[in-house]
Design a protein around this motif. Structure first.
Motif, PDB file in Angstrom:
ATOM      1  N   TYR A  56       0.789  -1.222   0.000  1.00  0.00           N
ATOM      2  CA  TYR A  56       0.000   0.000   0.000  1.00  0.00           C
ATOM      3  C   TYR A  56       0.830   1.286   0.000  1.00  0.00           C
ATOM      4  N   PRO A  57       1.897   1.403   0.794  1.00  0.00           N
ATOM      5  CA  PRO A  57       2.678   2.654   0.732  1.00  0.00           C
ATOM      6  C   PRO A  57       3.232   2.932  -0.669  1.00  0.00           C
ATOM      7  N   LYS A  58       3.695   1.870  -1.344  1.00  0.00           N
ATOM      8  CA  LYS A  58       4.237   2.018  -2.694  1.00  0.00           C
ATOM      9  C   LYS A  58       3.105   2.424  -3.663  1.00  0.00           C
ATOM     10  N   ALA A  59       1.954   1.795  -3.507  1.00  0.00           N
ATOM     11  CA  ALA A  59       0.806   2.126  -4.358  1.00  0.00           C
ATOM     12  C   ALA A  59       0.432   3.591  -4.194  1.00  0.00           C
ATOM     13  N   LEU A  60       0.396   4.062  -2.934  1.00  0.00           N
ATOM     14  CA  LEU A  60       0.029   5.445  -2.662  1.00  0.00           C
ATOM     15  C   LEU A  60       1.025   6.417  -3.295  1.00  0.00           C
ATOM     16  N   GLU A  61       2.299   6.054  -3.242  1.00  0.00           N
ATOM     17  CA  GLU A  61       3.338   6.897  -3.841  1.00  0.00           C
ATOM     18  C   GLU A  61       3.073   7.108  -5.329  1.00  0.00           C
ATOM     19  N   TYR A  62       2.753   6.016  -6.047  1.00  0.00           N
ATOM     20  CA  TYR A  62       2.516   6.126  -7.496  1.00  0.00           C
ATOM     21  C   TYR A  62       1.193   6.828  -7.800  1.00  0.00           C
ATOM     22  N   TYR A  63       0.158   6.534  -7.011  1.00  0.00           N
ATOM     23  CA  TYR A  63      -1.119   7.204  -7.227  1.00  0.00           C
ATOM     24  C   TYR A  63      -0.968   8.720  -7.082  1.00  0.00           C
ATOM     25  N   GLN A  64      -0.191   9.140  -6.086  1.00  0.00           N
ATOM     26  CA  GLN A  64      -0.036  10.577  -5.826  1.00  0.00           C
ATOM     27  C   GLN A  64       0.793  11.254  -6.906  1.00  0.00           C
ATOM     28  N   ASN A  94      -9.206   5.973  -6.468  1.00  0.00           N
ATOM     29  CA  ASN A  94      -8.205   4.928  -6.208  1.00  0.00           C
ATOM     30  C   ASN A  94      -7.536   5.132  -4.853  1.00  0.00           C
ATOM     31  N   ILE A  95      -7.191   6.386  -4.552  1.00  0.00           N
ATOM     32  CA  ILE A  95      -6.573   6.689  -3.259  1.00  0.00           C
ATOM     33  C   ILE A  95      -7.563   6.391  -2.133  1.00  0.00           C
ATOM     34  N   GLY A  96      -8.845   6.704  -2.376  1.00  0.00           N
ATOM     35  CA  GLY A  96      -9.875   6.404  -1.376  1.00  0.00           C
ATOM     36  C   GLY A  96      -9.958   4.918  -1.073  1.00  0.00           C
ATOM     37  N   PHE A  97      -9.977   4.095  -2.127  1.00  0.00           N
ATOM     38  CA  PHE A  97     -10.033   2.641  -1.913  1.00  0.00           C
ATOM     39  C   PHE A  97      -8.781   2.138  -1.197  1.00  0.00           C
ATOM     40  N   LEU A  98      -7.652   2.742  -1.509  1.00  0.00           N
ATOM     41  CA  LEU A  98      -6.395   2.347  -0.870  1.00  0.00           C
ATOM     42  C   LEU A  98      -6.434   2.662   0.630  1.00  0.00           C
ATOM     43  N   LEU A  99      -6.888   3.856   0.979  1.00  0.00           N
ATOM     44  CA  LEU A  99      -6.984   4.237   2.391  1.00  0.00           C
ATOM     45  C   LEU A  99      -8.023   3.376   3.114  1.00  0.00           C
ATOM     46  N   ASP A 100      -9.084   3.048   2.404  1.00  0.00           N
ATOM     47  CA  ASP A 100     -10.113   2.157   2.958  1.00  0.00           C
ATOM     48  C   ASP A 100      -9.500   0.794   3.291  1.00  0.00           C
ATOM     49  N   ALA A 101      -8.675   0.270   2.366  1.00  0.00           N
ATOM     50  CA  ALA A 101      -8.015  -1.022   2.599  1.00  0.00           C
ATOM     51  C   ALA A 101      -7.049  -0.954   3.780  1.00  0.00           C
ATOM     52  N   GLN A 102      -6.520   0.236   4.060  1.00  0.00           N
ATOM     53  CA  GLN A 102      -5.597   0.428   5.186  1.00  0.00           C
ATOM     54  C   GLN A 102      -6.323   0.763   6.486  1.00  0.00           C
ATOM     55  N   LYS A 103      -7.650   0.595   6.475  1.00  0.00           N
ATOM     56  CA  LYS A 103      -8.478   0.827   7.666  1.00  0.00           C
ATOM     57  C   LYS A 103      -8.397   2.278   8.135  1.00  0.00           C
ATOM     58  N   GLN A 104      -8.439   3.197   7.171  1.00  0.00           N
ATOM     59  CA  GLN A 104      -8.481   4.622   7.488  1.00  0.00           C
ATOM     60  C   GLN A 104      -9.761   5.207   6.884  1.00  0.00           C
ATOM     61  N   PRO A 105     -10.932   4.815   7.426  1.00  0.00           N
ATOM     62  CA  PRO A 105     -12.200   5.194   6.780  1.00  0.00           C
ATOM     63  C   PRO A 105     -12.432   6.697   6.707  1.00  0.00           C
ATOM     64  N   GLU A 106     -12.018   7.448   7.743  1.00  0.00           N
ATOM     65  CA  GLU A 106     -12.258   8.897   7.722  1.00  0.00           C
ATOM     66  C   GLU A 106     -11.506   9.564   6.578  1.00  0.00           C
ATOM     67  N   LEU A 107     -10.240   9.148   6.385  1.00  0.00           N
ATOM     68  CA  LEU A 107      -9.468   9.698   5.273  1.00  0.00           C
ATOM     69  C   LEU A 107     -10.012   9.206   3.932  1.00  0.00           C
ATOM     70  N   ALA A 108     -10.425   7.941   3.872  1.00  0.00           N
ATOM     71  CA  ALA A 108     -11.013   7.409   2.629  1.00  0.00           C
ATOM     72  C   ALA A 108     -12.231   8.231   2.233  1.00  0.00           C
ATOM     73  N   ILE A 109     -13.055   8.590   3.217  1.00  0.00           N
ATOM     74  CA  ILE A 109     -14.248   9.403   2.947  1.00  0.00           C
ATOM     75  C   ILE A 109     -13.855  10.746   2.325  1.00  0.00           C
ATOM     76  N   VAL A 110     -12.779  11.352   2.856  1.00  0.00           N
ATOM     77  CA  VAL A 110     -12.318  12.645   2.331  1.00  0.00           C
ATOM     78  C   VAL A 110     -12.002  12.529   0.845  1.00  0.00           C
ATOM     79  N   PHE A 111     -11.277  11.472   0.457  1.00  0.00           N
ATOM     80  CA  PHE A 111     -10.871  11.321  -0.942  1.00  0.00           C
ATOM     81  C   PHE A 111     -12.043  10.881  -1.824  1.00  0.00           C
TER      82      PHE A 111
END
Length: 972
Positions: A386-394, A415-432
């Motif tokens: 996930y960290p690597k995925a986030l780097e490329y998405y950004q 895509n970033i939202g789904f990634l944050l969702d997979a990392q159990k960060q629902p509040e941030l996923a909602i933002v994206f």
């Protein structure tokens, strides 16, 4: 005879020598003269050699021998410069630009075109100046720098109009149309293409006429108007066949193949693309051969035949490498990466996508670079890195925002939202997810249609983003926000089905951000803007070959590269920043109690109160593991109730219920009770507190295939307690318009005859409806002034112009809502004409119509459930055409039973004191109350059943006869 420049110089020298002979200075002058003659001879030789090299280079270029062509041009350029021949120098610089252009190295091409442009202007060559400006515009277009491209095209257009170059003017108009097409501004693009077409027809340029027809076909394809696109492509094809232009014939065949691919008619798509491929092989057009092999690969990819797709992509890659088309090579490598990703071979996929990325960076293709970065992010996501995925998405997001790709931006944020969702960060996923949804809604409001084909790497559709956002909000008990999203979800599903669905003032606002969410968004965008500015400056520096950069430029390049690395690190650390963590904590504590658009909440409550129908809004949301019910009432905030039922079990219950509803001999009460327990029972207390009499119902997904009115509580059908008014989405339904005081009816019926035809993959055999004649006759007798059209008189030509002159349009004929494409859903007229949902979208105007009734339509499902988008689409199209409401049926009903129901419906409607919803409800109750073996007139709600066959009149109380009819739109 004209003298050459050297010969003329010789004559001048002889004259000078004669004049000097008398002075006695002949010897000295002779030396100078001989030297001058030698220099002139050298210059002429240089020019002659340069001319030969230029001609040779152009021949090599035509043969796609790019290295050899470039070598010849560079030698010619040096000679022209030595000879101080500015025209030759300009021509050669332009030709070198062409070499780089054909290799898709557009930044280098621009650099040489710009040098050539300076010389054109210096020499006053307006024609060549316009041509060069045009080529620079095309190069910027290929780099996705559309504002720059437009700037150069507009300059070229002004010159061509000034010098009267009609052919060049049409070419530039075509190019401007192409830019607006890429920007998704299709109406603007169409305007420029139509201007170009008018000029081309005037000057009789058949070849360019065909090309422009092709371009217009592409616009209609992008708008999802596939029959119209095919019409223009076929016109273009006829021209190219007539003039013997095999190359363009092949291109058009390939375009037709793309249309059939979009229609899901893959055998037809393959047939056309294979015809195109044969032509390109025959004429040795390697460039188009490679492109067509790529398209065929894509068709096999859509068919799920990944190994076959891989084979065609590999063939395409070999050809594209051979001709040195770097842009095509990058695209094909990316496609191969997608196939390996589909096959689960992620490391191989990564290798190909990385190769594609390197090429796009080399040639300065920012759009391709952004796509590849996104693909690589997707691969790392699937690998769980996930960290690597986030780097490329950004990184991708910074590029996508820089080039103004709004559609790509929305998907990337998702895509970033789904990634944050997979990392159990629902509040941030909602933002994206919210940012993604709001970008999409802004695009819709701007009438910029989302491309049908998203990047192959994007595994989540846009609708999935809305659905997941609503899911996360409901999990956090943020019900009002979820209700906003569900409204928008209906609109998005319409968009995916019909393509060009406009938003309105409500939808363009998207989803509200809570204050902490807005602060997170602002902080992220601030970081993103820094990355964009660095990226812009780096892109400009990369256009200059490193060897040609000044020491200052090299130093700046190094600084920017370092800063870019720092920004990447800041992106990685963003979610752990102290301020972001604090905002998230704030959301966890207070989000569901936040004042989210209090005005919107008041509007919902006020609107429901103003209806004076004791109305409530019901939104179900089907999720994998549960059913969420949202109820909006006049007196309180939206209520959420959760039902623990899996999607699979709910779908099975829907199928069982539909099966029972369509069989008049079955007991439909048991499956009706099961669905009642899931959909209505959890809300019974809430409905009672609100004293609900009307449910305004926005069904989700497969629930669109069943009538809510036919649910059974164990004692009675729901329709016996409550009115049901279906809507497409609250944001697209206007309940403020009042119906007209007097009914004026246009009634058409197909009563006899037989029509057989193929639509898509389905074969239809439809015969006349005997009771339709009685249905229309009863309507004519009940409502004076009714206009009646039967069979041959019931044609599109006779009917459509009359529709908007009436308050009610009633068609007693076959119609089919078919899952898949609007082109496959149709209404059959009495003379055999058919109108599709796409035709309705483009040509119907029903602004004076209060009610559109299709009394014999059906939703054909085949063996599997769709998503109900075809029913949603029909309701929306009626509203969009101007009709206040529509009545349609969910399955094919015995036309005798339909006649009985419609007789009561119009009798009630004629009274003038009932809403359309209540009139339909009372007609349905009339059939429910019909006792077995009753003859004559039924007391209360009277219904004429003497004329009906006994096997029908005995069973009218079964929901098979009364339940399929649903009202969509403003029935209040």
């Amino acid at each position: 005879m004209l003298l050459s420049s050297v010969a003329r110089l010789r004559v001048m020298i002889v004259t000078v020598l004669l004049s000097f002979a008398v002075t006695g200075e002949l010897k000295a002058v002779a030396v100078v003269a001989n030297l001058t003659l030698a220099q002139a001879q050298t210059t002429q030789n240089q020019k002659d050699e340069a001319d030969r090299l230029l001609k040779d280079g152009k021949q090599k270029l035509e043969q796609n021998q790019f290295p050899a062509a470039l070598e010849a041009f560079e030698k010619a350029l040096a000679l022209y410069r030595q000879a101080k021949d500015r025209k030759g120098e300009g021509d050669t610089l332009y030709s070198i630009g062409n070499v780089y252009y054909y290799q898709a190295r557009f930044s280098q091409a621009i650099a040489f075109y710009e040098q050539a442009l300076v010389i054109c202007r210096e020499m006053g060559d307006r024609t060549q100046e316009a041509t060069t400006l045009n080529n620079i515009g095309i190069s910027y277009s290929n780099l996705s720098q559309y504002p720059k491209a437009l700037e150069y095209f507009q300059q070229a257009l002004a010159i061509r109009q000034q010098i009267g170059d009609r052919s060049g003017e049409s070419t530039t108009l075509n190019n401007i149309g192409g830019i607006y097409s890429r920007l998704g501004q299709y109406p603007k693009a169409l305007k420029y293409y139509q201007q170009a077409l008018a000029i081309i027809k005037q000057i009789g340029d058949r070849s360019t006429e065909g090309t422009t027809l092709n371009n217009i076909g592409f616009i209609y394809s992008s708008l999802g108007q596939y029959p119209k696109a095919l019409e223009y492509y076929q016109q273009a094809l006829a021209i190219f066949k007539q003039i013997g232009n095999l190359s363009n014939e092949g291109t058009t065949l390939d375009n037709i193949g793309v249309i059939y691919n979009k229609l899901g008619e893959y055998p037809k798509a393959l047939d056309y693309s294979q015809q195109a491929l044969a032509i390109f092989k025959q004429i040795g057009d390697l460039s188009n051969e490679g492109a067509t092999l790529n398209n065929i690969g894509f068709i096999y990819s859509r068919l799920g035949q990944y190994l076959k797709a891989l084979d065609y992509y590999q063939q395409a890659l070999a050809i594209i490498k051979q001709i040195g088309n770097l842009s095509g090579e990058g695209t094909t490598l990316d496609n191969i990466g997608v196939i390996y990703s589909r096959l689960g071979q992620y490391l191989k996929a990564l290798d190909y996508s990385q190769q594609a990325l390197a090429i796009f960076k080399q040639i300065g293709d920012r759009s391709g670079e952004g796509g590849s970065l996104n693909n690589i992010g997707g691969i790392y996501y699937r690998l769980g890195q996930y960290p690597k995925a986030l780097e490329y998405y950004q990184q991708a997001l910074a590029i996508i925002k820089q080039i103004g790709d709004r559609s790509g931006e929305g998907t990337n944020l998702s895509n970033i939202g789904f990634l944050l969702d997979a990392q159990k960060q629902p509040e941030l996923a909602i933002v994206f997810f919210k940012q993604s949804v709001n970008v999409t809604e802004k695009i819709r409001q701007d009438l910029r249609v989302l491309p049908k084909e998203q990047q192959e790497s994007y595994t989540k559709t846009v609708a999935d983003t809305y659905r997941r956002l609503a899911d996360l909000l409901l999990q956090k008990d943020r019900v009002l926000e979820a209700q906003q999203v569900l409204d928008l979800l209906k609109v998005q599903e319409l968009q995916e089905y019909l393509r060009n669905v406009r938003g309105n003032q409500q939808t363009q606002q998207g989803v509200d951000n809570l204050p902490p969410e807005q602060k997170i968004t602002d902080s992220y965008n601030q970081l993103l803007n820094q990355a964009i500015e660095i990226g812009k400056e780096l892109t400009e520096l990369q256009k200059i070959p490193y060897a040609q950069q000044t020491s200052t430029q090299k130093q700046r390049f190094a600084q920017l590269t370092t800063q870019q690395g720092q920004i990447v690190k800041m992106f990685e650390e963003f979610t752990h920043r102290a301020d972001v963590v604090a905002y998230i904590q704030q959301l966890r504590q207070t989000a569901k109690d936040q004042n989210v658009s209090l005005q919107r909440l008041r509007n919902i409550a006020d609107n429901l109160k103003r209806l004076e129908q004791n109305a409530v809004l019901l939104y179900p949301l089907i999720l994998e593991d549960r059913l969420e019910l949202i109820l909006a009432t006049p007196g309180s905030p939206p209520i959420r109730r959760t039902v623990a039922v899996k999607r699979q079990d709910l779908n099975q219950a829907i199928v069982n219920f539909r099966s029972a509803l369509q069989n008049p001999n079955s007991d439909a009460k048991q499956p009706a009770k099961q669905l009642y327990d899931w959909l209505i029972k959890p809300l019974e207390n809430d409905l009672q507190k609100a004293d609900a009499k009307t449910i305004i119902y926005a069904p989700d997904g497969q629930l669109r295939y069943i009538p809510l009115a036919a649910l059974y509580d164990g004692k009675q059908w729901l329709v016996e307690r409550l009115r049901v008014n279906n809507i497409t989405a609250a944001s697209l339904t206007d309940f403020t318009t009042k119906p007209q005081a007097h009914l004026k009816v246009l009634a058409g019926a197909f009563t006899q005859g037989h029509y057989e035809f193929q639509v898509g993959n389905q074969h239809f055999k439809l015969t006349g409806l005997p009771f339709a004649a009685k249905e229309v006759a009863s309507l004519e007798a009940a409502i004076s002034g009714t206009t009646k059209l039967l069979d041959k008189d019931f044609s599109t030509t006779a009917t459509i112009p009359q529709m908007n002159q009436n308050s009610v349009v009633h068609f007693a004929t076959h119609a089919a809502f078919v899952p898949g494409l609007p082109e496959d859903s149709f209404i059959l007229f009495g003379n055999g004409d058919r109108v599709t949902l796409r035709d309705i979208q483009n040509t119907w105007f029903l602004t004076n119509v209060d009610l559109m009734v299709l009394s014999a339509c059906e939703t054909g499902l085949g063996g599997t459930l769709g998503n109900g988008e075809e029913i949603l689409g029909f309701g929306y199209l009626m509203q969009n055409a101007g009709a206040r409401a529509a009545v349609a049926s969910l399955w094919s009903v015995n036309d005798g039973g339909t006649q009985a129901l419609m007789d009561v419906f119009y009798a009630k409607l004629k009274l003038g004191n009932l809403t359309k919803t209540e009139a339909l409800r009372q007609a349905q109750i009339a059939l429910i109350n019909t006792s077995k073996n009753t003859k004559g007139k039924q007391r209360g709600n009277s219904i004429e059943i003497e004329a009906l066959p006994s096997n029908v009149s005995d069973r009218l109380s079964h929901p098979y006869y009364w339940a399929p009819f649903i009202l969509i739109g403003n029935g209040l």
